[in-house]
Design a protein around this motif. Structure first.
Motif, PDB file in Angstrom:
ATOM      1  N   CYS A   1       3.793  13.708 -10.120  1.00  0.00           N
ATOM      2  CA  CYS A   1       4.550  14.900  -9.369  1.00  0.00           C
ATOM      3  C   CYS A   1       4.283  15.019  -7.226  1.00  0.00           C
ATOM      4  O   CYS A   1       3.081  15.177  -6.949  1.00  0.00           O
ATOM      5  CB  CYS A   1       3.142  15.833  -9.843  1.00  0.00           C
ATOM      6  SG  CYS A   1       3.681  17.596  -9.097  1.00  0.00           S
ATOM      7  N   PRO A   2       5.524  14.283  -7.189  1.00  0.00           N
ATOM      8  CA  PRO A   2       6.563  13.902  -7.932  1.00  0.00           C
ATOM      9  C   PRO A   2       5.864  12.512  -8.654  1.00  0.00           C
ATOM     10  O   PRO A   2       5.146  11.403  -7.486  1.00  0.00           O
ATOM     11  CB  PRO A   2       7.191  13.671  -6.314  1.00  0.00           C
ATOM     12  CG  PRO A   2       6.257  13.412  -5.736  1.00  0.00           C
ATOM     13  CD  PRO A   2       5.192  13.709  -5.779  1.00  0.00           C
TER      14      PRO A   2
ATOM     15  N   LYS B   1      -3.473   2.718  -9.924  1.00  0.00           N
ATOM     16  CA  LYS B   1      -2.765   2.489  -8.739  1.00  0.00           C
ATOM     17  C   LYS B   1      -1.304   1.818  -9.385  1.00  0.00           C
ATOM     18  O   LYS B   1      -0.496   1.367  -8.648  1.00  0.00           O
ATOM     19  CB  LYS B   1      -3.400   2.154  -8.057  1.00  0.00           C
ATOM     20  CG  LYS B   1      -4.493   2.959  -7.163  1.00  0.00           C
ATOM     21  CD  LYS B   1      -3.510   3.733  -6.040  1.00  0.00           C
ATOM     22  CE  LYS B   1      -4.576   4.213  -4.866  1.00  0.00           C
ATOM     23  NZ  LYS B   1      -3.506   5.090  -4.448  1.00  0.00           N
TER      24      LYS B   1
ATOM     25  N   ILE C   1      -0.873  16.181 -12.067  1.00  0.00           N
ATOM     26  CA  ILE C   1       0.399  17.198 -11.179  1.00  0.00           C
ATOM     27  C   ILE C   1      -0.869  15.911 -10.239  1.00  0.00           C
ATOM     28  O   ILE C   1      -0.150  16.281  -9.128  1.00  0.00           O
ATOM     29  CB  ILE C   1       0.046  17.953 -10.915  1.00  0.00           C
ATOM     30  CG1 ILE C   1      -0.849  18.758 -11.074  1.00  0.00           C
ATOM     31  CG2 ILE C   1       1.033  19.073 -12.146  1.00  0.00           C
ATOM     32  CD1 ILE C   1      -0.730  20.413 -10.762  1.00  0.00           C
ATOM     33  N   HIS C   2      -1.374  14.504 -10.157  1.00  0.00           N
ATOM     34  CA  HIS C   2      -1.883  14.691  -9.326  1.00  0.00           C
ATOM     35  C   HIS C   2      -2.531  15.083  -8.250  1.00  0.00           C
ATOM     36  O   HIS C   2      -2.258  15.360  -6.884  1.00  0.00           O
ATOM     37  CB  HIS C   2      -0.842  13.592  -7.959  1.00  0.00           C
ATOM     38  CG  HIS C   2      -0.329  12.581  -8.502  1.00  0.00           C
ATOM     39  ND1 HIS C   2      -0.482  11.650  -9.514  1.00  0.00           N
ATOM     40  CD2 HIS C   2       1.630  12.978  -9.314  1.00  0.00           C
ATOM     41  CE1 HIS C   2       0.783  10.883 -10.334  1.00  0.00           C
ATOM     42  NE2 HIS C   2       1.615  12.510  -9.656  1.00  0.00           N
ATOM     43  N   CYS C   3      -3.235  16.525  -8.447  1.00  0.00           N
ATOM     44  CA  CYS C   3      -4.262  17.831  -7.503  1.00  0.00           C
ATOM     45  C   CYS C   3      -5.976  16.775  -7.192  1.00  0.00           C
ATOM     46  O   CYS C   3      -6.438  17.205  -6.916  1.00  0.00           O
ATOM     47  CB  CYS C   3      -4.875  18.437  -8.531  1.00  0.00           C
ATOM     48  SG  CYS C   3      -5.130  18.689 -10.024  1.00  0.00           S
ATOM     49  N   PHE C   4      -5.861  15.346  -7.814  1.00  0.00           N
ATOM     50  CA  PHE C   4      -7.228  14.629  -7.469  1.00  0.00           C
ATOM     51  C   PHE C   4      -8.524  15.444  -7.887  1.00  0.00           C
ATOM     52  O   PHE C   4      -9.502  15.038  -7.191  1.00  0.00           O
ATOM     53  CB  PHE C   4      -7.201  14.299  -5.795  1.00  0.00           C
ATOM     54  CG  PHE C   4      -6.072  13.143  -6.161  1.00  0.00           C
ATOM     55  CD1 PHE C   4      -5.192  13.974  -4.780  1.00  0.00           C
ATOM     56  CD2 PHE C   4      -5.595  11.956  -6.386  1.00  0.00           C
ATOM     57  CE1 PHE C   4      -3.967  13.240  -4.634  1.00  0.00           C
ATOM     58  CE2 PHE C   4      -4.777  11.502  -5.958  1.00  0.00           C
ATOM     59  CZ  PHE C   4      -3.545  12.029  -5.235  1.00  0.00           C
TER      60      PHE C   4
ATOM     61  N   PRO D   1       9.418   6.249  -6.251  1.00  0.00           N
ATOM     62  CA  PRO D   1      10.529   6.366  -6.587  1.00  0.00           C
ATOM     63  C   PRO D   1      10.822   4.800  -7.446  1.00  0.00           C
ATOM     64  O   PRO D   1      11.413   4.661  -8.567  1.00  0.00           O
ATOM     65  CB  PRO D   1      10.743   5.433  -5.369  1.00  0.00           C
ATOM     66  CG  PRO D   1      10.495   6.297  -4.255  1.00  0.00           C
ATOM     67  CD  PRO D   1       8.604   6.733  -5.477  1.00  0.00           C
TER      68      PRO D   1
ATOM     69  N   LEU E   1       0.737  -1.698  -0.411  1.00  0.00           N
ATOM     70  CA  LEU E   1      -0.280  -0.314   0.527  1.00  0.00           C
ATOM     71  C   LEU E   1       1.437   1.148  -0.248  1.00  0.00           C
ATOM     72  O   LEU E   1       2.410   1.265   0.397  1.00  0.00           O
ATOM     73  CB  LEU E   1      -0.767  -0.012   1.228  1.00  0.00           C
ATOM     74  CG  LEU E   1      -1.735  -1.355   1.329  1.00  0.00           C
ATOM     75  CD1 LEU E   1      -2.618  -1.253   2.865  1.00  0.00           C
ATOM     76  CD2 LEU E   1      -2.728  -0.352  -0.099  1.00  0.00           C
ATOM     77  N   GLY E   2       0.237   2.291  -0.385  1.00  0.00           N
ATOM     78  CA  GLY E   2       1.025   3.406  -0.275  1.00  0.00           C
ATOM     79  C   GLY E   2       2.391   3.932  -1.156  1.00  0.00           C
ATOM     80  O   GLY E   2       2.983   4.677  -0.416  1.00  0.00           O
ATOM     81  N   ILE E   3       3.043   2.659  -2.469  1.00  0.00           N
ATOM     82  CA  ILE E   3       3.758   3.127  -3.037  1.00  0.00           C
ATOM     83  C   ILE E   3       3.588   3.877  -3.936  1.00  0.00           C
ATOM     84  O   ILE E   3       4.248   4.423  -4.607  1.00  0.00           O
ATOM     85  CB  ILE E   3       4.226   1.482  -3.521  1.00  0.00           C
ATOM     86  CG1 ILE E   3       3.484   1.107  -4.496  1.00  0.00           C
ATOM     87  CG2 ILE E   3       4.380   0.796  -2.733  1.00  0.00           C
ATOM     88  CD1 ILE E   3       3.257  -0.239  -5.442  1.00  0.00           C
ATOM     89  N   SER E   4       2.630   4.316  -4.468  1.00  0.00           N
ATOM     90  CA  SER E   4       2.315   5.091  -5.558  1.00  0.00           C
ATOM     91  C   SER E   4       1.257   5.811  -5.747  1.00  0.00           C
ATOM     92  O   SER E   4       0.232   5.980  -5.126  1.00  0.00           O
ATOM     93  CB  SER E   4       1.809   4.778  -6.752  1.00  0.00           C
ATOM     94  OG  SER E   4       1.886   5.208  -8.522  1.00  0.00           O
ATOM     95  N   PRO E   5       0.993   7.791  -6.356  1.00  0.00           N
ATOM     96  CA  PRO E   5      -0.251   8.351  -5.494  1.00  0.00           C
ATOM     97  C   PRO E   5      -1.219   7.721  -7.155  1.00  0.00           C
ATOM     98  O   PRO E   5      -1.737   7.871  -6.389  1.00  0.00           O
ATOM     99  CB  PRO E   5      -0.155   9.804  -6.367  1.00  0.00           C
ATOM    100  CG  PRO E   5       0.925   9.555  -6.715  1.00  0.00           C
ATOM    101  CD  PRO E   5       1.802   8.314  -6.422  1.00  0.00           C
TER     102      PRO E   5
END
Lengths: 534, 254, 714
Positions: free
Chosen positions: B219-220, B86, B69-72, B223, B26-30
């Motif tokens: 954004c960003p 995801k 830019i992942h502003c959702f 990894p 979980l939580g590796i990428s937006p």
């Protein structure tokens, strides 16, 4: 008018004190609900008033806001005091033709860089300031064009100036045989771009002049004439590691202009997210200190903790750096209470591992050797430079905005602000550890006593007006001044960041130390160039 | 000394198994928006995007990764939100993968030296790039190394909309690298300027200054995306290039 | 074939011709004339002394007989021949260099006088070295001192030059007086003044006499040799003198002090007490250490080279001291090794120091500034000068395959040989001195890395350095000659050592060639000194391969220890240079072959992306040597000249300055107290001069009374 509480008692008495000293030279108005006292004066008493506020009453200089209005220049000097003293704004007007204003930097030294920035970007001349020029805009910027003036078109690229072949950087050390060691702007593995000239005669660094603003993106300029919705993205993303804090300050300013009351649940969640960000930022800073002293194992261990927190943030909010959460009026999404309780439990586990590492580090003599008595800043210097954040708190100077100008419900939270006296690298490390622990404790408090309700206030309309939003970002105190015009667009957006304030005082710590200590001192300051350069 | 060794052994191995196995924690990428075919209202969704990354033609909403830019805002609080992907394998190469002139040789597949340059990035991209050298991602096991000198570097990672003051240093860094050399643009800012550029103080990405070979949007970018970009550069992962037309799926577009 | 005495006479005729003709020639032509005449004179003297050295046959010329002073005799034995050879070896390139160098004085100073002094100096040095009786020795010595003062003070219009010259002259005279006293004591016991009768009479001298003679002669000659504590004139004299004179000063004149010490204490009155040898060793080591410490922190090139000369003289003296100790303890073979090491080092020092001084002179005449903080990047504009200076620096830093390595190795080896001595205290002194000498070798590397790198590498620090030009050929060729000599003396030690052996075998009555350059690489079966089985063992080991083409006696210098300490020490610079050449060429060829297909791009140095890499951003000589300054702070004790911290409004610091200077430790600890004491005594006595006539009359009266009393008592 609010009932005077002990938080505002000293502020309430301020107008009397001012009238007593300055009689009619200064016009005072008081806004206790905003903890604000407004003073208007002319340029001839400006320096004395500012000096009096700083040295006699003990207010600290926060920011200088320059507004380029159609008929006049409006300068606003923002000061903030200790608990109960609120903030003081000094307004000064200049007619458009005049461009000279006396400099207060000789007495209130914290204003040094703010005045240089205003000179570079607006073209004002601060009389009496000994070192103007070549600050934000480097040598290739054409003369006489100031980007923050209203007539400057932010989209137009400018023509670079031919640089004088005889140009040399300024030199302070004039001992024969002295030389400058250049570092940067591109150096090390992952360092942010900045340029240093370490002046030395071979052993110790005698003088170090950091040269920043290689990352100047002109946020304040490109925000003008844009909508609030757009600018909140700018506020969030100009410094990614303290994104939530800066977006919070911006939202608070907008909420204050619109007179909107943020729901309690939103306030508590904002506290929780802000402390999560602080926790992660401090772990990263401590990892940076260990990396600079080449202790690989604790660096790796702390990086593991940091990545765990990033993944936790992403699993909870959708973005690893908490982007896209703050909107004017509250938050954009709600969270499940159980998820938040799990978050608190996980944070406690991380805190336990962090404390284990702290114990191991504090008994590692080779590590402490590099930090103790290295990069010392005395309390007097910290006060005169107006340092903020963990750096100032390590030198015995506490002025945490969460206590001094409480926002977003912090007045109800029980926590302490750690403080150390030595002012060296080890003191800063200890402050970082203690603050991280306090953040975890705050998260626990909030997660288990979360009020219910909406997370965003009902739709409201943006009105015109101006206000200051502030926040205690992980690096220190940040101030966002927002002015909206009649079309609900941004007229002036001024950001004063803690990294900007602390970079000013960096040279105090790095002078008269050996070359090898330089990266370590820089790591203990945990500064962000992106935050400083905007 | 041995207390640190024991500590490390006790913590154990945390490194991801990517690229051998897909990472599913979980939580590796937006995540990124995924285009979709829809009959509902499209104008609201498309207009919410602050960087004009969404477009619609007919029934199709398509996403330009290089601008997101992942502003959702296309996901939260609207009637017809986009689908959300995801994943993290977002890197794209500028040219066709079969373009031999821009293909790295076999020697670099497991031995690559990387120089990172900060062209005005906000701290988030730099923080993500720093993570690739840390235990969770650890590029050393892939044969990739970070070097502080451009003289030994094979690939230049650039983050940030290139600010005006960094143009000369980045040009110098690029010139100081010996052939063969490649450039990877990390983050939406380095590709299209993000929300900062173009302006008087920053370019709209690095392509105006030096030729980019691989771009990693985000954004960003997390990894894992950055690692995906590196693997794509040395042909250890199949690439999708910007020039290949694949807009029918609504995934990537020019 | 060559009659050495004939060549000596030719030399003297040439020198007188030089003196006379240079008075008639105009100034413009004088430097060239000087170059020709003195080169030919150097060649003739080289032939003369070379002949004596190689064949070991001294010759003697008797001059006039003076009443009361005996016959004036000139005798060139092998010891003198060595020194004369070195003199000629240095004078030759310096003369050729002067042709171009002296042109810069045209119009400002009188070149005729320079030429006259130069030739007279050459002649007086040679006569001094071959003088065989006290009178001619002292006469030539005085003439040489005065002439060297005149040449050092050639640019007499500068005040600092004049004061340096005076200091040199004054100390030189003081030393001469002490040496003269030593000679007087020696002559006391014998009938006549020539060295031969002094030598036979010296055997009868008592212990206290020996001590007195040694100390007087040692202190006296140490002034000329530049040893502590008499070395303070040297760092001032060198920067004052024109560079070719500096080369002579360091390469030839300093050796005369060593000659004096050796002549008196090894030839005429050989040392028999270990304590005297230890004293020499100690003084040498201390000089070496102080010399190199001060050299490392100096910015002026010639001052640095002057201090370095002190260091090298110290090493030579330490070697001689070790030799004295071995001689006094009866270990003549080890003494021989020590003397050979010292004399080899002296030869090498003359060659590379002359080379370095000519290089410094080249830089000075091309750039106009000697301060290394103002130079930089000269290698690009002066490639030949840079190359030769580099060879000189490598030699003085004692790096193989150059000559400095051989002599430094031999010197340190002799320190190790002290294991054979019986007394523990002596061994401890040797060990400490050996460690100190090793430290000086390391510091010498630091010093000359700084000298070469700061001056020739990097980028030019001032406009003057940018505009430097390469010199004309007549000034480069002499440097090349010296550089080639450095290399040759380095890779052919097996030829040099037998020659040096001729020099010292009269002193120690043994020949030690076989010890250092053993013949078993080239000896054949049937040789009486070695058994057949021994030779065949060597043959089987393969050590005699290439016997027919190996020059000399093989290419290895080695010596074996004693039976108690049978360790073998071996070194071969010749093989080193062959291996180096093979490796370098081989690698070069290999790389060329392997990377034929690669393209090479050249770009500016990576500077971190700064806009402009300025000379201020490069290391300075001061910065490089600062760690040494800090570590040895107790010796240097710098005093602050000027310390300023300008600030505006207590926050904006605008200028920081911290200038320091050092007073030399010898000045501080020896001379300044003496001067202060003399001054206080003088003040005390000055009170007697009250100015009143009555008081003076009283003084006269008192002295009369005292004289009467004494007269009455006697």
């Amino acid at each position: 008018m609010e009932e005077p509480t002990n938080k505002t008692i000293k502020l309430i008495n301020l107008p009397e004190t001012i009238a007593f000293h300055w009689h009619s030279k200064v016009r005072v108005s008081l806004y206790p609900e905003k903890f604000l006292c407004l003073m208007e004066c002319n340029t001839d008493v400006l320096v004395e008033v500012c000096n009096w506020l700083f040295s006699e009453l003990g207010y600290r200089f926060a920011s200088l806001v320059v507004e380029d209005q159609p008929q006049k220049w409006l300068l606003r000097y923002i000061f903030y005091g200790a608990e109960g003293e609120g903030q003081v704004h000094i307004l000064c007007q200049l007619s458009k033709a005049e461009k000279i204003i006396p400099s207060i930097s000789n007495l209130v030294h914290a204003a040094d860089w703010q005045e240089r920035e205003a000179e570079d970007l607006f073209g004002l001349v601060f009389e009496g300031h000994p070192r103007l020029g070549d600050f934000i805009l480097h040598e290739e910027w054409p003369e006489g064009i100031n980007p923050m003036r209203t007539e400057f078109d932010s989209l137009k690229p400018y023509i670079h100036r031919e640089i004088d072949p005889e140009w040399k950087p300024a030199r302070i050390v004039q001992t024969p045989g002295a030389f400058m060691m250049p570092i940067g702007p591109i150096y090390s593995d992952f360092a942010e771009s900045a340029h240093f000239l370490l002046e030395t005669v071979g052993e110790d660094v005698i003088r170090t002049i950091p040269r920043l603003f290689y990352k100047y993106r002109g946020i304040e300029k490109i925000a003008e004439k844009k909508s609030v919705e757009h600018v909140i993205l700018l506020a969030e993303r100009f410094s990614g590691t303290s994104a939530f804090a800066h977006s919070l300050a911006f939202c608070q300013a907008v909420e204050d202009i619109a007179g909107v009351e943020v729901p309690e649940r939103a306030k508590s969640l904002r506290i929780l997210m802000a402390e999560l960000e602080r926790f992660r930022h401090h772990i990263k800073a401590i990892a940076g200190i260990c990396a600079s002293t080449a202790m690989v194992v604790p660096t790796s261990q702390l990086s593991i903790l940091e990545e765990e927190l990033l993944r936790l943030s992403c699993a909870l909010t959708g973005h690893r750096y908490l982007f896209g959460l703050n909107i004017p009026g509250g938050l954009s999404i709600d969270f499940d209470n159980d998820k938040l309780k799990n978050l608190a439990t996980t944070i406690n586990e991380v805190l336990k591992k962090l404390n284990e590492l702290k114990e191991m580090l504090c008994f590692s003599s080779s590590f402490l050797d590099r930090l103790e008595e290295v990069g010392t800043i005395s309390r007097e210097r910290a006060v005169s430079y107006g340092l903020v954040g963990p750096v100032a708190r390590a030198s015995g100077m506490i002025r945490d905005l969460r206590k001094v100008l409480p926002y977003s419900g912090y007045e109800k939270i029980d926590f302490i602000v750690p403080c150390e006296q030595e002012g060296d690298g080890y003191a800063r490390l200890r402050v970082l550890f203690s603050e991280a622990e306090q953040s975890a404790q705050i998260i626990n408090q909030v997660a288990f006593s979360l009020p219910s309700g909406p997370v965003v206030s009902p739709v409201f309309s943006i009105v015109h007006g101006s206000s200051l939003g502030w926040v205690e970002a992980p690096c220190g105190a940040a101030f966002h001044w927002v002015k909206l015009d009649e079309g609900d667009r941004i007229d002036r957006y001024r950001i004063t960041t803690p990294s900007f304030t602390n970079w000013h005082g960096f040279h105090l710590a790095a002078e008269d130390f050996a070359f090898q200590d330089f990266p370590i001192i820089m790591a203990t300051f945990c500064l962000s160039n992106a935050e400083c350069d905007r | 000394m041995n207390k640190w060794v024991l500590k490390g052994l006790k913590t154990g191995i945390k490194t991801t198994l990517y690229p051998d196995k897909e990472e599913r924690s979980l939580g590796i990428s937006p995540g990124l928006p995924r285009g979709k075919q829809t009959t509902g209202d499209k104008t609201q969704v498309v207009s919410r995007c602050p960087t004009q990354a969404l477009k619609y033609t007919g029934e199709m909403i398509s996403v330009d990764y290089t601008r997101c830019i992942h502003c959702f805002r296309c996901l939260r609080g609207i009637n017809n939100p986009v689908d959300w992907d995801k994943g993290y394998e977002w890197a794209l190469s500028i040219n066709e993968i079969d373009d031999l002139s821009r293909k790295f040789g076999k020697a670099f597949g497991h031995s690559l030296h990387i120089r990172f340059v900060d062209g005005g990035a906000c701290g988030a991209c730099i923080s993500e790039i720093e993570q690739i050298n840390k235990p969770y991602y650890n590029i050393h096991r892939l044969g990739f190394f970070i070097t502080p000198t451009p003289r030994e570097a094979d690939v230049l990672l650039v983050a940030g909309p290139v600010t005006d003051h960094m143009r000369l240093p980045i040009k110098k860094v690029y010139d100081a690298m010996p052939e063969p050399k490649r450039v990877i643009a990390i983050g939406t800012c380095a590709i299209s300027g993000g929300i900062f550029g173009p302006s008087f103080a920053s370019e709209a990405g690095i392509s105006n200054l030096i030729p980019a070979d691989v771009v990693v949007p985000g954004c960003p970018p997390p990894p894992l995306s950055i690692i995906h970009g590196l693997l794509l550069l040395v042909s250890r992962k199949p690439s999708a290039s910007l020039t290949s037309p694949r807009s029918t799926e609504g995934r990537k577009t020019l | 074939m060559i009659n050495p005495s004939n060549f000596l006479i030719i030399f003297l005729i040439l020198c007188s011709l030089g003196v006379v003709l240079s008075l008639f020639l105009p100034d413009r032509r004088n430097p060239l004339f000087l170059a020709w005449i003195s080169s030919i004179a150097s060649i003739s003297i080289l032939l003369s002394s070379g002949n004596v050295l190689l064949y070991g046959l001294p010759f003697q010329i008797e001059l006039w007989t003076l009443p009361f002073l005996g016959t004036l005799i000139l005798k060139m034995d092998c010891l003198s021949a060595l020194f004369v050879f070195i003199t000629g070896l240095v004078f030759l390139p310096v003369s050729i260099f002067s042709a171009g160098y002296m042109k810069k004085y045209l119009g400002r100073y009188n070149l005729r006088t320079f030429s006259v002094f130069y030739h007279l100096l050459f002649a007086s040095i040679v006569i001094l070295l071959i003088a065989n009786d006290i009178f001619s020795f002292l006469l030539a010595w005085e003439i040489m001192s005065i002439l060297s003062y005149l040449l050092v003070n050639y640019e007499h219009e500068k005040d600092e030059n004049t004061s340096s010259g005076y200091l040199m002259l004054a100390m030189s005279e003081a030393g001469t007086i002490m040496a003269a006293f030593a000679f007087l004591l020696l002559a006391n016991g014998s009938g006549s003044l020539d060295f031969a009768s002094l030598k036979s009479a010296s055997a009868r001298l008592g212990d206290s006499n020996r001590w007195a003679i040694f100390l007087l002669s040692f202190l006296g000659f140490s002034v000329k040799a530049g040893l502590v504590p008499n070395n303070i004139w040297l760092p001032k004299a060198h920067p004052a003198a024109p560079s070719n004179v500096s080369a002579l000063l360091s390469g030839v004149i300093l050796n005369l002090g060593i000659y004096g010490i050796l002549r008196v204490n090894a030839d005429i009155l050989p040392v028999t007490q270990v304590g005297l040898g230890l004293l020499t060793l100690f003084v040498g080591t201390v000089s070496a250490l102080f010399g190199i410490l001060y050299a490392t922190i100096r910015k002026d090139m010639k001052e640095m080279l002057a201090h370095s000369s002190i260091e090298n003289m110290g090493i030579i003296t330490a070697g001689i001291g070790a030799g004295f100790v071995f001689m006094a303890s009866g270990y003549f073979v080890l003494a021989g090794i020590a003397f050979i090491a010292a004399l080899y080092h002296m030869t090498n020092h003359s060659i590379y120091k002359a080379l370095l001084f000519l290089g410094a002179g080249a830089v000075d005449s091309s750039v106009g500034d000697r301060n290394m903080d103002h130079l930089g990047g000269l290698m690009k504009v002066m490639p030949w000068t840079g190359l030769f200076f580099l060879i000189g620096s490598l030699s003085i830093a004692a790096l193989p395959p150059f000559n400095g390595f051989v002599s430094e190795w031999l010197t340190l080896q002799t320190m190790l040989q002290s294991a054979a001595l019986p007394s523990k205290a002596v061994k401890i002194v040797f060990v400490l001195c050996g460690a100190a000498l090793a430290l000086t070798a390391a510091l010498a590397v630091t010093c000359f890395v700084k000298a070469f790198a700061m001056s020739f590498l990097g980028i030019a620090r001032t406009k003057q350095a940018e505009k430097a030009v390469e010199l004309r050929r007549s000034m480069i060729i002499p440097m090349g000659m010296l550089a080639v000599s450095c290399l040759l003396f380095g890779i052919l030690p097996t030829y040099v050592i037998p020659v040096l052996d001729h020099t010292i075998s009269p002193l120690i009555h043994e020949s030690i060639v076989d010890e250092l350059v053993p013949p078993f690489f080239t000896v054949v079966k049937g040789d009486p000194k070695f058994s057949d089985s021994f030779i065949s063992e060597f043959h089987d080991l393969g050590a005699q391969t290439g016997r027919d083409i190996l020059p000399g006696r093989g290419l290895v210098v080695l010596h074996r220890g004693t039976e108690r300490n049978p360790v073998v020490f071996a070194m071969s610079t010749s093989y080193t240079v062959i291996m180096l050449a093979l490796l370098l060429c081989g690698t070069f060829i290999l790389i060329r072959v392997l990377t034929k297909s690669r393209t090479v791009t050249k770009g500016p140095v990576w500077d971190g992306g700064v806009r402009r890499l300025l000379p201020e951003m490069t290391y300075t000589a001061t910065g490089f040597s600062n760690p040494i300054r800090v570590i040895f702070d107790a010796i240097f004790r710098p005093t602050t000249l000027d310390e300023r911290k300008e600030t505006i409004a207590e926050h904006f610091r605008t200028a920081i300055n911290n200038e320091r200077s050092e007073v030399h430790i010898v000045d501080r600890s020896v001379f300044q107290p003496i001067v202060k004491w003399i001054q206080s005594m003088a003040t005390l006595f000055g009170r007697m001069h009250s100015g009143s006539v009555n008081v003076y009359a009283t003084y006269v009266l008192i002295s009369l009374v005292i004289v009467f009393i004494i007269q009455m008592l006697l």
